[in-house]
Motif scaffolding. Structure first.
Motif, PDB file in Angstrom:
ATOM      1  N   GLY A 170       0.816  -1.201   0.000  1.00  0.00           N
ATOM      2  CA  GLY A 170       0.000   0.000   0.000  1.00  0.00           C
ATOM      3  C   GLY A 170       0.852   1.254   0.000  1.00  0.00           C
ATOM      4  N   GLN A 171       0.172   2.387  -0.003  1.00  0.00           N
ATOM      5  CA  GLN A 171       0.863   3.669   0.023  1.00  0.00           C
ATOM      6  C   GLN A 171       0.079   4.739   0.773  1.00  0.00           C
ATOM      7  N   TRP A 172      -1.170   4.424   1.115  1.00  0.00           N
ATOM      8  CA  TRP A 172      -2.006   5.447   1.755  1.00  0.00           C
ATOM      9  C   TRP A 172      -2.121   5.188   3.247  1.00  0.00           C
ATOM     10  N   SER A 173      -2.457   6.226   3.980  1.00  0.00           N
ATOM     11  CA  SER A 173      -2.645   6.127   5.417  1.00  0.00           C
ATOM     12  C   SER A 173      -4.074   5.702   5.734  1.00  0.00           C
ATOM     13  N   GLY A 174      -4.253   5.120   6.900  1.00  0.00           N
ATOM     14  CA  GLY A 174      -5.592   4.721   7.327  1.00  0.00           C
ATOM     15  C   GLY A 174      -6.081   3.440   6.708  1.00  0.00           C
ATOM     16  N   GLY A 175      -5.181   2.642   6.148  1.00  0.00           N
ATOM     17  CA  GLY A 175      -5.593   1.399   5.513  1.00  0.00           C
ATOM     18  C   GLY A 175      -5.873   0.300   6.529  1.00  0.00           C
ATOM     19  N   THR A 176      -6.945  -0.437   6.305  1.00  0.00           N
ATOM     20  CA  THR A 176      -7.305  -1.572   7.146  1.00  0.00           C
ATOM     21  C   THR A 176      -7.446  -2.801   6.259  1.00  0.00           C
ATOM     22  N   THR A 177      -6.690  -3.829   6.537  1.00  0.00           N
ATOM     23  CA  THR A 177      -6.685  -5.000   5.668  1.00  0.00           C
ATOM     24  C   THR A 177      -7.831  -5.945   5.996  1.00  0.00           C
ATOM     25  N   GLY A 178      -8.025  -6.898   5.091  1.00  0.00           N
ATOM     26  CA  GLY A 178      -8.926  -7.997   5.373  1.00  0.00           C
ATOM     27  C   GLY A 178      -8.283  -8.949   6.369  1.00  0.00           C
ATOM     28  N   ILE A 179      -9.023  -9.962   6.749  1.00  0.00           N
ATOM     29  CA  ILE A 179      -8.536 -10.921   7.740  1.00  0.00           C
ATOM     30  C   ILE A 179      -7.679 -11.988   7.062  1.00  0.00           C
ATOM     31  N   VAL A 180      -6.571 -12.297   7.690  1.00  0.00           N
ATOM     32  CA  VAL A 180      -5.702 -13.368   7.211  1.00  0.00           C
ATOM     33  C   VAL A 180      -5.507 -14.363   8.353  1.00  0.00           C
ATOM     34  N   ARG A 181      -5.614 -15.634   8.022  1.00  0.00           N
ATOM     35  CA  ARG A 181      -5.376 -16.684   9.022  1.00  0.00           C
ATOM     36  C   ARG A 181      -3.967 -17.232   8.839  1.00  0.00           C
ATOM     37  N   TYR A 229      -1.852 -20.165  14.408  1.00  0.00           N
ATOM     38  CA  TYR A 229      -3.197 -20.748  14.304  1.00  0.00           C
ATOM     39  C   TYR A 229      -4.245 -19.712  14.709  1.00  0.00           C
ATOM     40  N   HIS A 230      -4.124 -18.527  14.162  1.00  0.00           N
ATOM     41  CA  HIS A 230      -4.977 -17.424  14.598  1.00  0.00           C
ATOM     42  C   HIS A 230      -5.322 -16.542  13.397  1.00  0.00           C
ATOM     43  N   ASP A 231      -6.361 -15.694  13.591  1.00  0.00           N
ATOM     44  CA  ASP A 231      -6.800 -14.767  12.552  1.00  0.00           C
ATOM     45  C   ASP A 231      -6.416 -13.343  12.946  1.00  0.00           C
ATOM     46  N   TYR A 232      -5.885 -12.589  11.967  1.00  0.00           N
ATOM     47  CA  TYR A 232      -5.421 -11.230  12.223  1.00  0.00           C
ATOM     48  C   TYR A 232      -5.889 -10.294  11.112  1.00  0.00           C
ATOM     49  N   TYR A 233      -5.895  -8.991  11.431  1.00  0.00           N
ATOM     50  CA  TYR A 233      -5.971  -7.970  10.395  1.00  0.00           C
ATOM     51  C   TYR A 233      -5.063  -6.827  10.833  1.00  0.00           C
ATOM     52  N   PHE A 234      -4.758  -5.921   9.909  1.00  0.00           N
ATOM     53  CA  PHE A 234      -3.745  -4.900  10.155  1.00  0.00           C
ATOM     54  C   PHE A 234      -4.317  -3.518   9.852  1.00  0.00           C
ATOM     55  N   VAL A 235      -3.998  -2.566  10.718  1.00  0.00           N
ATOM     56  CA  VAL A 235      -4.379  -1.167  10.524  1.00  0.00           C
ATOM     57  C   VAL A 235      -3.097  -0.370  10.359  1.00  0.00           C
ATOM     58  N   ILE A 236      -2.987   0.358   9.252  1.00  0.00           N
ATOM     59  CA  ILE A 236      -1.731   1.044   8.915  1.00  0.00           C
ATOM     60  C   ILE A 236      -1.991   2.536   8.733  1.00  0.00           C
ATOM     61  N   ASN A 237      -1.199   3.359   9.427  1.00  0.00           N
ATOM     62  CA  ASN A 237      -1.254   4.814   9.301  1.00  0.00           C
ATOM     63  C   ASN A 237       0.142   5.314   8.937  1.00  0.00           C
ATOM     64  N   THR A 238       0.214   6.272   8.009  1.00  0.00           N
ATOM     65  CA  THR A 238       1.513   6.752   7.536  1.00  0.00           C
ATOM     66  C   THR A 238       1.510   8.264   7.355  1.00  0.00           C
ATOM     67  N   ARG A 239       2.720   8.807   7.237  1.00  0.00           N
ATOM     68  CA  ARG A 239       2.905  10.204   6.864  1.00  0.00           C
ATOM     69  C   ARG A 239       4.226  10.289   6.104  1.00  0.00           C
ATOM     70  N   CYS A 240       4.194  10.911   4.938  1.00  0.00           N
ATOM     71  CA  CYS A 240       5.376  11.056   4.085  1.00  0.00           C
ATOM     72  C   CYS A 240       5.983   9.693   3.740  1.00  0.00           C
ATOM     73  N   ILE A 241       5.117   8.740   3.442  1.00  0.00           N
ATOM     74  CA  ILE A 241       5.532   7.409   3.016  1.00  0.00           C
ATOM     75  C   ILE A 241       5.018   7.191   1.599  1.00  0.00           C
ATOM     76  N   ASP A 242       5.948   6.883   0.680  1.00  0.00           N
ATOM     77  CA  ASP A 242       5.549   6.632  -0.704  1.00  0.00           C
ATOM     78  C   ASP A 242       4.895   5.263  -0.866  1.00  0.00           C
ATOM     79  N   SER A 243       5.439   4.256  -0.203  1.00  0.00           N
ATOM     80  CA  SER A 243       4.895   2.904  -0.334  1.00  0.00           C
ATOM     81  C   SER A 243       5.435   2.034   0.795  1.00  0.00           C
ATOM     82  N   TYR A 244       4.737   0.951   1.031  1.00  0.00           N
ATOM     83  CA  TYR A 244       5.202  -0.038   2.006  1.00  0.00           C
ATOM     84  C   TYR A 244       4.836  -1.427   1.499  1.00  0.00           C
TER      85      TYR A 244
END
Length: 226
Positions: A118-129, A198-213
């Motif tokens: 991604g490259q934008w701030s405030g991104g929330t991913t889907g769930i990954v097991r 053996y677990h389910d997770y999702y990720f919340v990502i916030n950025t500033r002055c980041i081109d990509s990750y």
């Protein structure tokens, strides 16, 4: 004397008639006697309560098997933050320092199981097991657009309990400056191992002055064939 005997004979005759009517005849027809509190012909008997026996699952179809991993990285997409009751706009940022990386015992090589790009701030991913007992998150591939005020925050969330922060990583100017022009050091330090698979997770990502990750969920190589 004769009158007394006649009276006795009358009483005995009445008694015989009653016995025949109330005892002998019901017994012959299969009915219960109606004397001394017994049930009459119209009485009903309520059976005792019997617990229900649960149906057997012997004939049910077995649950479908969980597909095995083919060894190829799986991309994790982004979803609407309101899916997990998260306010939009990055208000939930936490400024916590990430834990230092700890090498897994006997791990010779890590392979990528899933990726987050991604490259934008405030991104929330889907769930990954993560169907393995141990995994790690590699967040070393982050490109900044400004070396003065870069900011990167990644919240690893428990999908079964959205109020639980499994781990939080936050990098500011000083963190980026420490690994600037040191890619090997960055790859070595900007990783974190999790010992709760053996677990389910999702990720919340916030950025500033980041081109990509480009984040990578990795597992030990020996898990590929399991």
């Amino acid at each position: 004397m004769t009158k007394k005997q006649d009276f006795i004979y009358v009483v005995l005759g009445i008694a015989v008639v009653l016995v025949i009517a109330l005892v002998v005849k019901p017994a012959a027809t299969g009915e219960l006697p109606g004397l001394w509190g017994g049930r009459g012909a119209g009485a009903t008997i309520t059976p005792a309560w019997t617990p229900a026996i649960p149906p057997s699952n012997c004939g049910a179809d077995p649950p479908p098997p969980v597909p095995t991993w083919d060894g190829k990285p799986r991309p994790i997409g982004f979803v609407d933050p309101t899916t997990y009751q998260i306010p939009a706009g990055g208000e939930s940022r936490l400024n916590m320092t990430s834990l230092p990386a700890v090498a897994g015992p006997g791990i010779t090589r890590w392979v990528t199981y899933a990726t987050i790009d991604g490259q934008w701030s405030g991104g929330t991913t889907g769930i990954v097991r993560v169907p393995f007992p141990m995994w790690r998150l590699d967040y070393s591939d982050i490109t900044t657009s400004n070396d003065e005020i870069p900011f990167f925050n990644c919240q690893v969330m428990d999908a079964r309990d959205p109020n639980r922060f499994v781990r939080v990583f936050t990098f500011n100017f000083a963190d980026f400056l420490a690994v600037k022009d040191k890619p090997d050091l960055k790859k070595q330090q900007w990783v974190s191992i999790f010992y709760e698979g053996y677990h389910d997770y999702y990720f919340v990502i916030n950025t500033r002055c980041i081109d990509s990750y480009h984040l990578k969920i990795q597992v030990p190589e020996e898990y590929v064939d399991t």
